[in-house]
Motif scaffolding. Structure first.
Motif, PDB file in Angstrom:
ATOM      1  N   PRO A  55       0.835  -1.210   0.000  1.00 21.49           N
ATOM      2  CA  PRO A  55       0.000   0.000   0.000  1.00 21.49           C
ATOM      3  C   PRO A  55       0.866   1.256   0.000  1.00 21.49           C
ATOM      4  CG  PRO A  55      -0.680  -1.560   1.700  1.00 21.49           C
ATOM      5  CD  PRO A  55       0.632  -2.027   1.199  1.00 21.49           C
ATOM      6  N   VAL A  56       0.507   2.248  -0.821  1.00 22.07           N
ATOM      7  CA  VAL A  56       1.361   3.437  -0.943  1.00 22.07           C
ATOM      8  C   VAL A  56       1.385   4.267   0.334  1.00 22.07           C
ATOM      9  CG1 VAL A  56       1.088   3.566  -3.446  1.00 22.07           C
ATOM     10  CG2 VAL A  56      -0.471   4.867  -1.974  1.00 22.07           C
ATOM     11  N   LEU A  57       0.366   4.145   1.179  1.00 25.79           N
ATOM     12  CA  LEU A  57       0.389   4.842   2.460  1.00 25.79           C
ATOM     13  C   LEU A  57       1.580   4.370   3.298  1.00 25.79           C
ATOM     14  CD1 LEU A  57      -1.180   6.885   4.226  1.00 25.79           C
ATOM     15  CD2 LEU A  57      -2.491   4.969   5.144  1.00 25.79           C
ATOM     16  N   TYR A  58       1.969   3.121   3.093  1.00 27.33           N
ATOM     17  CA  TYR A  58       3.107   2.540   3.825  1.00 27.33           C
ATOM     18  C   TYR A  58       4.415   2.745   3.066  1.00 27.33           C
ATOM     19  CZ  TYR A  58      -0.251   0.914   7.123  1.00 27.33           C
ATOM     20  OH  TYR A  58      -1.226   0.912   8.090  1.00 27.33           O
ATOM     21  N   THR A  59       4.362   2.743   1.736  1.00 28.40           N
ATOM     22  CA  THR A  59       5.546   3.082   0.950  1.00 28.40           C
ATOM     23  C   THR A  59       6.005   4.492   1.302  1.00 28.40           C
ATOM     24  OG1 THR A  59       4.747   1.702  -0.876  1.00 28.40           O
ATOM     25  CG2 THR A  59       6.468   3.300  -1.393  1.00 28.40           C
ATOM     26  N   TYR A  60       5.047   5.417   1.385  1.00 24.24           N
ATOM     27  CA  TYR A  60       5.362   6.795   1.757  1.00 24.24           C
ATOM     28  C   TYR A  60       5.959   6.857   3.161  1.00 24.24           C
ATOM     29  CZ  TYR A  60       4.505  11.370   3.829  1.00 24.24           C
ATOM     30  OH  TYR A  60       4.660  12.540   4.523  1.00 24.24           O
ATOM     31  N   ALA A  61       5.294   6.196   4.120  1.00 22.83           N
ATOM     32  CA  ALA A  61       5.773   6.240   5.511  1.00 22.83           C
ATOM     33  C   ALA A  61       7.172   5.631   5.637  1.00 22.83           C
ATOM     34  CB  ALA A  61       4.785   5.508   6.419  1.00 22.83           C
ATOM     35  N   GLU A  62       7.451   4.580   4.864  1.00 25.13           N
ATOM     36  CA  GLU A  62       8.790   3.984   4.871  1.00 25.13           C
ATOM     37  C   GLU A  62       9.830   5.004   4.402  1.00 25.13           C
ATOM     38  OE1 GLU A  62       8.529   0.647   2.292  1.00 25.13           O
ATOM     39  OE2 GLU A  62       7.512  -0.646   3.740  1.00 25.13           O
ATOM     40  N   LYS A  63       9.513   5.703   3.315  1.00 24.00           N
ATOM     41  CA  LYS A  63      10.474   6.630   2.705  1.00 24.00           C
ATOM     42  C   LYS A  63      10.801   7.812   3.617  1.00 24.00           C
ATOM     43  CE  LYS A  63       9.453   5.562  -2.148  1.00 24.00           C
ATOM     44  NZ  LYS A  63      10.801   5.016  -2.428  1.00 24.00           N
ATOM     45  N   VAL A  64       9.840   8.212   4.456  1.00 22.06           N
ATOM     46  CA  VAL A  64      10.083   9.350   5.355  1.00 22.06           C
ATOM     47  C   VAL A  64      10.412   8.885   6.779  1.00 22.06           C
ATOM     48  CG1 VAL A  64       8.718  10.963   3.990  1.00 22.06           C
ATOM     49  CG2 VAL A  64       7.597   9.649   5.806  1.00 22.06           C
ATOM     50  N   GLY A  65      10.603   7.579   6.958  1.00 20.34           N
ATOM     51  CA  GLY A  65      11.012   7.045   8.261  1.00 20.34           C
ATOM     52  C   GLY A  65       9.957   7.150   9.334  1.00 20.34           C
ATOM     53  N   GLN A  66       8.676   6.947   8.949  1.00 21.04           N
ATOM     54  CA  GLN A  66       7.594   7.113   9.920  1.00 21.04           C
ATOM     55  C   GLN A  66       6.754   5.845  10.088  1.00 21.04           C
ATOM     56  OE1 GLN A  66       5.777  10.734   8.491  1.00 21.04           O
ATOM     57  NE2 GLN A  66       7.379  11.996   9.366  1.00 21.04           N
ATOM     58  N   ILE A  67       7.446   4.724  10.051  1.00 22.26           N
ATOM     59  CA  ILE A  67       6.839   3.460  10.484  1.00 22.26           C
ATOM     60  C   ILE A  67       7.640   2.988  11.680  1.00 22.26           C
ATOM     61  CG2 ILE A  67       6.495   1.025   9.942  1.00 22.26           C
ATOM     62  CD1 ILE A  67       5.704   1.771   7.181  1.00 22.26           C
ATOM     63  N   ILE A  68       6.950   2.769  12.787  1.00 25.48           N
ATOM     64  CA  ILE A  68       7.638   2.298  13.988  1.00 25.48           C
ATOM     65  C   ILE A  68       7.368   0.805  14.159  1.00 25.48           C
ATOM     66  CG2 ILE A  68       7.572   4.505  15.194  1.00 25.48           C
ATOM     67  CD1 ILE A  68       5.122   3.431  16.754  1.00 25.48           C
ATOM     68  N   ASN A  69       8.256   0.136  14.863  1.00 30.75           N
ATOM     69  CA  ASN A  69       7.967  -1.250  15.231  1.00 30.75           C
ATOM     70  C   ASN A  69       8.255  -1.438  16.701  1.00 30.75           C
ATOM     71  OD1 ASN A  69      10.712  -2.868  15.519  1.00 30.75           O
ATOM     72  ND2 ASN A  69      10.954  -1.491  13.775  1.00 30.75           N
ATOM     73  N   VAL A  70       7.358  -2.150  17.361  1.00 28.77           N
ATOM     74  CA  VAL A  70       7.471  -2.394  18.801  1.00 28.77           C
ATOM     75  C   VAL A  70       7.272  -3.883  19.058  1.00 28.77           C
ATOM     76  CG1 VAL A  70       6.651  -0.095  19.427  1.00 28.77           C
ATOM     77  CG2 VAL A  70       5.001  -1.950  19.180  1.00 28.77           C
ATOM     78  N   PRO A  71       7.787  -4.400  20.158  1.00 27.81           N
ATOM     79  CA  PRO A  71       7.587  -5.823  20.465  1.00 27.81           C
ATOM     80  C   PRO A  71       6.097  -6.158  20.560  1.00 27.81           C
ATOM     81  CG  PRO A  71       9.244  -4.866  21.920  1.00 27.81           C
ATOM     82  CD  PRO A  71       8.620  -3.726  21.171  1.00 27.81           C
ATOM     83  N   ARG A  72       5.721  -7.288  19.997  1.00 28.29           N
ATOM     84  CA  ARG A  72       4.316  -7.706  20.033  1.00 28.29           C
ATOM     85  C   ARG A  72       3.809  -7.836  21.467  1.00 28.29           C
ATOM     86  NH1 ARG A  72       2.402 -12.747  20.315  1.00 28.29           N
ATOM     87  NH2 ARG A  72       4.322 -13.682  19.554  1.00 28.29           N
ATOM     88  N   SER A  73       4.704  -8.142  22.399  1.00 23.16           N
ATOM     89  CA  SER A  73       4.304  -8.333  23.806  1.00 23.16           C
ATOM     90  C   SER A  73       3.637  -7.084  24.379  1.00 23.16           C
ATOM     91  CB  SER A  73       5.524  -8.701  24.661  1.00 23.16           C
ATOM     92  OG  SER A  73       6.537  -7.710  24.549  1.00 23.16           O
ATOM     93  N   LEU A  74       3.934  -5.897  23.811  1.00 25.32           N
ATOM     94  CA  LEU A  74       3.302  -4.675  24.307  1.00 25.32           C
ATOM     95  C   LEU A  74       1.809  -4.654  24.010  1.00 25.32           C
ATOM     96  CD1 LEU A  74       5.867  -1.867  23.362  1.00 25.32           C
ATOM     97  CD2 LEU A  74       5.487  -2.912  25.595  1.00 25.32           C
ATOM     98  N   LEU A  75       1.388  -5.377  22.985  1.00 25.09           N
ATOM     99  CA  LEU A  75      -0.030  -5.386  22.608  1.00 25.09           C
ATOM    100  C   LEU A  75      -0.807  -6.483  23.323  1.00 25.09           C
ATOM    101  CD1 LEU A  75       0.373  -4.652  18.820  1.00 25.09           C
ATOM    102  CD2 LEU A  75      -0.743  -3.192  20.477  1.00 25.09           C
ATOM    103  N   GLU A  76      -0.099  -7.421  23.926  1.00 26.08           N
ATOM    104  CA  GLU A  76      -0.784  -8.478  24.674  1.00 26.08           C
ATOM    105  C   GLU A  76      -1.284  -7.917  26.002  1.00 26.08           C
ATOM    106  OE1 GLU A  76       0.862 -12.649  24.398  1.00 26.08           O
ATOM    107  OE2 GLU A  76       2.661 -11.504  23.907  1.00 26.08           O
ATOM    108  N   THR A  77      -2.552  -8.132  26.293  1.00 24.77           N
ATOM    109  CA  THR A  77      -3.100  -7.620  27.556  1.00 24.77           C
ATOM    110  C   THR A  77      -3.076  -8.668  28.658  1.00 24.77           C
ATOM    111  OG1 THR A  77      -5.288  -8.133  26.683  1.00 24.77           O
ATOM    112  CG2 THR A  77      -4.551  -5.865  26.510  1.00 24.77           C
ATOM    113  N   LYS A  78      -2.588  -9.860  28.315  1.00 25.64           N
ATOM    114  CA  LYS A  78      -2.346 -10.923  29.308  1.00 25.64           C
ATOM    115  C   LYS A  78      -3.564 -11.221  30.182  1.00 25.64           C
ATOM    116  CE  LYS A  78       2.512  -9.550  29.360  1.00 25.64           C
ATOM    117  NZ  LYS A  78       2.334  -8.567  28.283  1.00 25.64           N
TER     118      LYS A  78
END
Length: 309
Positions: A179-202
């Motif tokens: 998707p170009v929304l993500y191609t754009y974000a990649e090019k300007v360095g605005q995609i973050i990645n975080v450990p999946r464990s942060l999204l687990e509510t346990k």
């Protein structure tokens, strides 16, 4: 023709699009119109007066009760991108639900899968064009004279039958191109990645759509604080405050789409939202994603959270 098989993704990281374009189109109402193309100019580098031009146009056969791109839709798109980066170009609505929540083993109800399908029906019918030529030149991604006109559907998907791990056949989707929304974000360095464990509510919170959206927006706010380029000095997340200059209420609750006029007991709703945020931040502290947090008050009422990174 062979029926493609779904793999069992196990992404260790979740990817989130934090570009101004993604944020604007998922929080601003009235941008989708089947009768005319909507054109926007978003300032992305204020110091240099650099902006991108975004055009949105919905297919005529788009028939939806909510003609807006929502934070839920944004979470769906982020989940699909996470699956894509993890090597899963073919997936089911159930896989998207699990990726959105960070809980890869949950049982997905027909209602949750149906909500994903409804979102995808919308995202596959909205075309987006991003002219980011000036920004990419300013960021030295392009040379002068080069152009960057990115164009596709928000989610360029093909609907098809897929074979699950248990050999059953189910309805699924294939990502045709990034998707170009993500191609754009990649090019300007605005995609973050975080450990999946942060999204687990346990098990401490149910993975409702509300909780999924809140935890993703909370992570985006914390990541913005952690990015030294943003020059964000304040570590406070204010829940709601009145801006006298614009005569409007602002704050985290407004960003999430909550309006006190929609609730007969706004005080109770605020308390529920604070409980969710507090539970999530407690987990983040355990994961050492943040050091700690404190509640901030105005009089006797809690009006936000102060975070220590």
């Amino acid at each position: 023709m062979d029926i493609p098989k779904t793999s069992s993704p196990n992404p260790q990281n979740e990817y989130l699009n934090i570009s101004k374009v993604a944020k604007y189109i998922s929080t601003k109402q009235g941008l989708i119109n089947t009768n005319e193309e909507i054109s926007l100019q978003l300032t992305t580098i204020p110091k240099k007066n650099i902006f991108v031009t975004v055009n949105l146009f919905a297919d005529e056969n788009l028939s939806i009760s909510n003609p807006n791109i929502t934070l839920y839709d944004a979470a769906v798109m982020d989940a699909i991108y996470t699956l894509y980066v993890s090597g899963s170009e073919v997936f089911t609505p159930e896989m998207i639900v699990r990726t959105m929540s960070g809980n890869l083993t949950q049982d997905v109800t027909p209602q949750k899968a149906g909500a994903i399908t409804k979102s995808l029906n919308k995202l596959t019918m909205v075309r987006i064009t991003i002219d980011c030529t000036e920004e990419l030149i300013a960021r030295k991604v392009l040379k002068k004279g080069q152009k960057a006109h990115l164009k596709s559907y928000l989610m360029p998907l093909r609907e098809l039958e897929v074979k699950l791990g248990n050999q059953k056949i189910a309805k699924g989707y294939q990502l045709i191109e990034e998707p170009v929304l993500y191609t754009y974000a990649e090019k300007v360095g605005q995609i973050i990645n975080v450990p999946r464990s942060l999204l687990e509510t346990k098990g401490e919170l149910s993975d409702t759509d509300e909780v999924i959206i809140i935890k993703r927006q909370l992570i985006k706010r914390i990541e913005a604080m952690k990015n030294s380029k943003n020059h964000i000095v304040s570590r406070k997340i204010s829940y709601e405050w009145y801006d006298k200059n614009t005569n409007t209420f602002k704050g985290f609750f407004i960003e999430l789409g909550y309006n006190k006029n929609d609730y007969s007991n706004w005080r109770k709703k605020k308390s529920n939202l604070h409980h969710i945020i507090k539970t999530l931040l407690t987990n983040y502290a355990k994961e050492k994603y943040i050091k700690s947090f404190t509640e901030t008050k105005e009089g006797n009422s809690i009006n936000g959270i102060e975070i220590t990174l």
